[in-house]
Design an enzyme around this catalytic site. Sequence first.
Site, PDB file in Angstrom:
ATOM      1  N   ASP A   1       0.762  -1.144  -0.204  1.00 53.07           N
ATOM      2  CA  ASP A   1      -0.007  -0.016   0.120  1.00 53.07           C
ATOM      3  C   ASP A   1       0.811   1.203   0.077  1.00 53.07           C
ATOM      4  O   ASP A   1       0.856   1.966   0.768  1.00 53.07           O
ATOM      5  CB  ASP A   1      -0.878  -0.064   1.096  1.00 53.07           C
ATOM      6  CG  ASP A   1      -1.937   0.994   1.300  1.00 53.07           C
ATOM      7  OD1 ASP A   1      -1.846   1.927   0.266  1.00 53.07           O
ATOM      8  OD2 ASP A   1      -2.553   1.049   2.290  1.00 53.07           O
ATOM      9  N   ARG A   2       1.593   1.405  -1.165  1.00 49.17           N
ATOM     10  CA  ARG A   2       2.529   2.475  -1.100  1.00 49.17           C
ATOM     11  C   ARG A   2       2.171   3.731  -1.402  1.00 49.17           C
ATOM     12  O   ARG A   2       2.609   4.902  -1.093  1.00 49.17           O
ATOM     13  CB  ARG A   2       3.629   2.189  -2.194  1.00 49.17           C
ATOM     14  CG  ARG A   2       4.836   3.187  -2.514  1.00 49.17           C
ATOM     15  CD  ARG A   2       5.424   3.411  -1.475  1.00 49.17           C
ATOM     16  NE  ARG A   2       6.588   4.324  -1.251  1.00 49.17           N
ATOM     17  CZ  ARG A   2       6.468   5.668  -1.786  1.00 49.17           C
ATOM     18  NH1 ARG A   2       5.159   6.063  -1.488  1.00 49.17           N
ATOM     19  NH2 ARG A   2       7.463   6.645  -1.638  1.00 49.17           N
ATOM     20  N   LYS A   3       0.878   3.966  -2.010  1.00 43.07           N
ATOM     21  CA  LYS A   3       0.092   5.296  -2.233  1.00 43.07           C
ATOM     22  C   LYS A   3       1.060   5.917  -3.085  1.00 43.07           C
ATOM     23  O   LYS A   3       1.442   7.377  -2.536  1.00 43.07           O
ATOM     24  CB  LYS A   3      -0.485   5.749  -1.278  1.00 43.07           C
ATOM     25  CG  LYS A   3      -1.480   4.944  -0.309  1.00 43.07           C
ATOM     26  CD  LYS A   3      -2.488   5.823   0.558  1.00 43.07           C
ATOM     27  CE  LYS A   3      -3.585   5.164   1.101  1.00 43.07           C
ATOM     28  NZ  LYS A   3      -2.974   3.887   2.226  1.00 43.07           N
ATOM     29  N   PHE A   4       1.667   5.589  -4.210  1.00 41.98           N
ATOM     30  CA  PHE A   4       2.654   6.429  -5.032  1.00 41.98           C
ATOM     31  C   PHE A   4       1.961   7.898  -5.226  1.00 41.98           C
ATOM     32  O   PHE A   4       0.705   7.913  -5.614  1.00 41.98           O
ATOM     33  CB  PHE A   4       2.957   5.805  -6.266  1.00 41.98           C
ATOM     34  CG  PHE A   4       3.685   4.479  -6.075  1.00 41.98           C
ATOM     35  CD1 PHE A   4       5.120   4.694  -5.722  1.00 41.98           C
ATOM     36  CD2 PHE A   4       3.162   3.417  -6.052  1.00 41.98           C
ATOM     37  CE1 PHE A   4       5.998   3.406  -5.407  1.00 41.98           C
ATOM     38  CE2 PHE A   4       4.080   2.287  -6.058  1.00 41.98           C
ATOM     39  CZ  PHE A   4       5.301   2.350  -5.596  1.00 41.98           C
TER      40      PHE A   4
ATOM     41  N   ASP B   1       3.720  10.939  -6.780  1.00 42.05           N
ATOM     42  CA  ASP B   1       4.630  12.020  -7.249  1.00 42.05           C
ATOM     43  C   ASP B   1       4.785  12.044  -8.627  1.00 42.05           C
ATOM     44  O   ASP B   1       4.075  11.445  -9.480  1.00 42.05           O
ATOM     45  CB  ASP B   1       6.075  11.512  -6.527  1.00 42.05           C
ATOM     46  CG  ASP B   1       6.869  12.916  -6.406  1.00 42.05           C
ATOM     47  OD1 ASP B   1       7.310  13.404  -7.109  1.00 42.05           O
ATOM     48  OD2 ASP B   1       7.589  12.643  -5.311  1.00 42.05           O
TER      49      ASP B   1
ATOM     50  N   GLY C   1       6.119  11.168 -12.621  1.00 41.04           N
ATOM     51  CA  GLY C   1       6.362   9.858 -13.286  1.00 41.04           C
ATOM     52  C   GLY C   1       7.572   9.451 -12.921  1.00 41.04           C
ATOM     53  O   GLY C   1       7.727   8.116 -12.476  1.00 41.04           O
ATOM     54  N   ASN C   2       8.581  10.176 -13.184  1.00 40.48           N
ATOM     55  CA  ASN C   2       9.853   9.427 -13.046  1.00 40.48           C
ATOM     56  C   ASN C   2      10.274   8.948 -11.501  1.00 40.48           C
ATOM     57  O   ASN C   2      10.832   7.944 -11.367  1.00 40.48           O
ATOM     58  CB  ASN C   2      11.033  10.667 -13.703  1.00 40.48           C
ATOM     59  CG  ASN C   2      12.419  10.148 -13.419  1.00 40.48           C
ATOM     60  OD1 ASN C   2      12.569   9.055 -14.141  1.00 40.48           O
ATOM     61  ND2 ASN C   2      13.243  10.710 -12.862  1.00 40.48           N
TER      62      ASN C   2
ATOM     63  N   TYR D   1     -14.747   3.789  10.814  1.00 38.78           N
ATOM     64  CA  TYR D   1     -15.176   2.465  10.337  1.00 38.78           C
ATOM     65  C   TYR D   1     -16.577   2.111  10.182  1.00 38.78           C
ATOM     66  O   TYR D   1     -17.487   3.075  10.551  1.00 38.78           O
ATOM     67  CB  TYR D   1     -14.852   1.648  11.755  1.00 38.78           C
ATOM     68  CG  TYR D   1     -13.281   1.703  11.855  1.00 38.78           C
ATOM     69  CD1 TYR D   1     -12.216   0.970  10.997  1.00 38.78           C
ATOM     70  CD2 TYR D   1     -12.757   2.087  13.118  1.00 38.78           C
ATOM     71  CE1 TYR D   1     -10.928   0.895  11.187  1.00 38.78           C
ATOM     72  CE2 TYR D   1     -11.459   1.934  13.415  1.00 38.78           C
ATOM     73  CZ  TYR D   1     -10.418   1.322  12.282  1.00 38.78           C
ATOM     74  OH  TYR D   1      -9.075   1.314  12.675  1.00 38.78           O
TER      75      TYR D   1
ATOM     76  N   ARG E   1      -6.432  -3.583  12.464  1.00 41.52           N
ATOM     77  CA  ARG E   1      -6.447  -3.416  13.941  1.00 41.52           C
ATOM     78  C   ARG E   1      -7.636  -4.499  14.265  1.00 41.52           C
ATOM     79  O   ARG E   1      -7.333  -5.017  15.252  1.00 41.52           O
ATOM     80  CB  ARG E   1      -6.463  -2.151  14.410  1.00 41.52           C
ATOM     81  CG  ARG E   1      -5.154  -1.522  14.507  1.00 41.52           C
ATOM     82  CD  ARG E   1      -5.291  -0.072  14.550  1.00 41.52           C
ATOM     83  NE  ARG E   1      -5.654   1.020  13.479  1.00 41.52           N
ATOM     84  CZ  ARG E   1      -6.207   2.191  13.599  1.00 41.52           C
ATOM     85  NH1 ARG E   1      -5.644   2.781  14.587  1.00 41.52           N
ATOM     86  NH2 ARG E   1      -6.582   2.649  12.688  1.00 41.52           N
TER      87      ARG E   1
HETATM   88  O1  S5P Z   1      -8.790   5.404   2.796  1.00 42.91           O
HETATM   89  C1  S5P Z   1      -7.902   4.667   3.208  1.00 42.91           C
HETATM   90  C2  S5P Z   1      -7.127   3.855   2.270  1.00 42.91           C
HETATM   91  C3  S5P Z   1      -6.350   2.921   2.743  1.00 42.91           C
HETATM   92  S1  S5P Z   1      -5.430   2.075   1.592  1.00 42.91           S
HETATM   93  N1  S5P Z   1      -8.210   4.302   4.511  1.00 42.91           N
HETATM   94  C4  S5P Z   1      -7.275   3.286   4.989  1.00 42.91           C
HETATM   95  O2  S5P Z   1      -7.326   3.052   6.281  1.00 42.91           O
HETATM   96  N2  S5P Z   1      -6.444   2.520   4.105  1.00 42.91           N
HETATM   97  C5  S5P Z   1      -5.654   1.644   4.872  1.00 42.91           C
HETATM   98  O3  S5P Z   1      -6.152   0.480   5.408  1.00 42.91           O
HETATM   99  C6  S5P Z   1      -4.709   2.106   5.954  1.00 42.91           C
HETATM  100  O4  S5P Z   1      -3.352   2.692   5.339  1.00 42.91           O
HETATM  101  C7  S5P Z   1      -4.142   1.029   6.809  1.00 42.91           C
HETATM  102  O5  S5P Z   1      -3.428   0.309   6.100  1.00 42.91           O
HETATM  103  C8  S5P Z   1      -5.534   0.059   6.568  1.00 42.91           C
HETATM  104  C9  S5P Z   1      -6.720   0.439   7.764  1.00 42.91           C
HETATM  105  O6  S5P Z   1      -6.223  -0.174   8.722  1.00 42.91           O
HETATM  106  P1  S5P Z   1      -7.262  -0.290  10.100  1.00 42.91           P
HETATM  107  O7  S5P Z   1      -6.145  -0.602  11.313  1.00 42.91           O
HETATM  108  O8  S5P Z   1      -7.842   0.950  10.297  1.00 42.91           O
HETATM  109  O9  S5P Z   1      -8.163  -1.243   9.879  1.00 42.91           O
END
Ligand code: S5P
Length: 266
Positions: A87-90, A92, A94-95, A218, A236
Amino acid sequence: MTLDDRKKRTHNSVAKKLYDLMESKRSNLILSLDVTRGRDFFDILERVAPHIIMVKTHIDTMHGFDAEFIKRLISLKEKHSFLIFEDRKFADIGNTVKLQYTKGVFQIIEWADLVTAHIFPGPGAIVALRKAWKETRYERGLVILPQMTSEGNLFSPEVRDRALEIAKEYCDFVIGFIGASQGDGSLSLIRERAWPEFLIFVPGVNIQKQKDELSQTYVAPEMAIREGGDIIIVGRGIYEDEAPERASVEYKERAWSELMKREQSS
Ligand code: S5P
């Protein structure tokens, strides 16, 4: 459309594998294993792996990362049949994203089946990641973000609509979206407008809590799927539970039965 119909339409082999894993494991659960010590990581993953289709990592948070970590991860992947999602969420030019994807300590392209990217820099970032992939023989895919689950985020309808267009434009590489289920219909809108083969991955799922102390929000698994998500991402809620395997079974069963309900009624 059934999962099988949707699978037949996809242009990306990682998406195909995910559809296959969903059917064979009867699971639409991703474990977001955001623990920072290798010992904890593998201890939890060993127990939860039979119930998940993919493990999501934030590799830059792992203490003492080395090649051994990846070797172990790949051997577990082969033993238990799951994919790896970094889940690097690039975000920046392109290069730079191409370098971040392929070089440095992590060499993400070598081991991650899927990665995430923001579309804020414009399509150049997506083009660059896709180009990096095309220069290898690996099967790889990308998930982009039209929304986020954190309170007060600055995502807009314009970003959402652009994400939908970009996914279509690069559909051999982009396999779907991160969706945020907020009970306001915005996730359903993405589901309606996106091609059926695109998968929607929904984080921010927790059975015990409505939010955390740092703006995460959540919903329950049923809500995430009912609103149009296909696959839930749970962190979590599983790895902080005193019985992670039992918790993973509960998340899996609840999300899967909601998905089956949705499929039967469509
Ligand atoms: O909008 C987002 C996008 C992502 S990818 N909200 C998020 O929570 N995430 C990811 O999902 C976040 O980076 C984390 O790794 C995971 C949620 O973790 P939790 O412990 O709250 O369930």
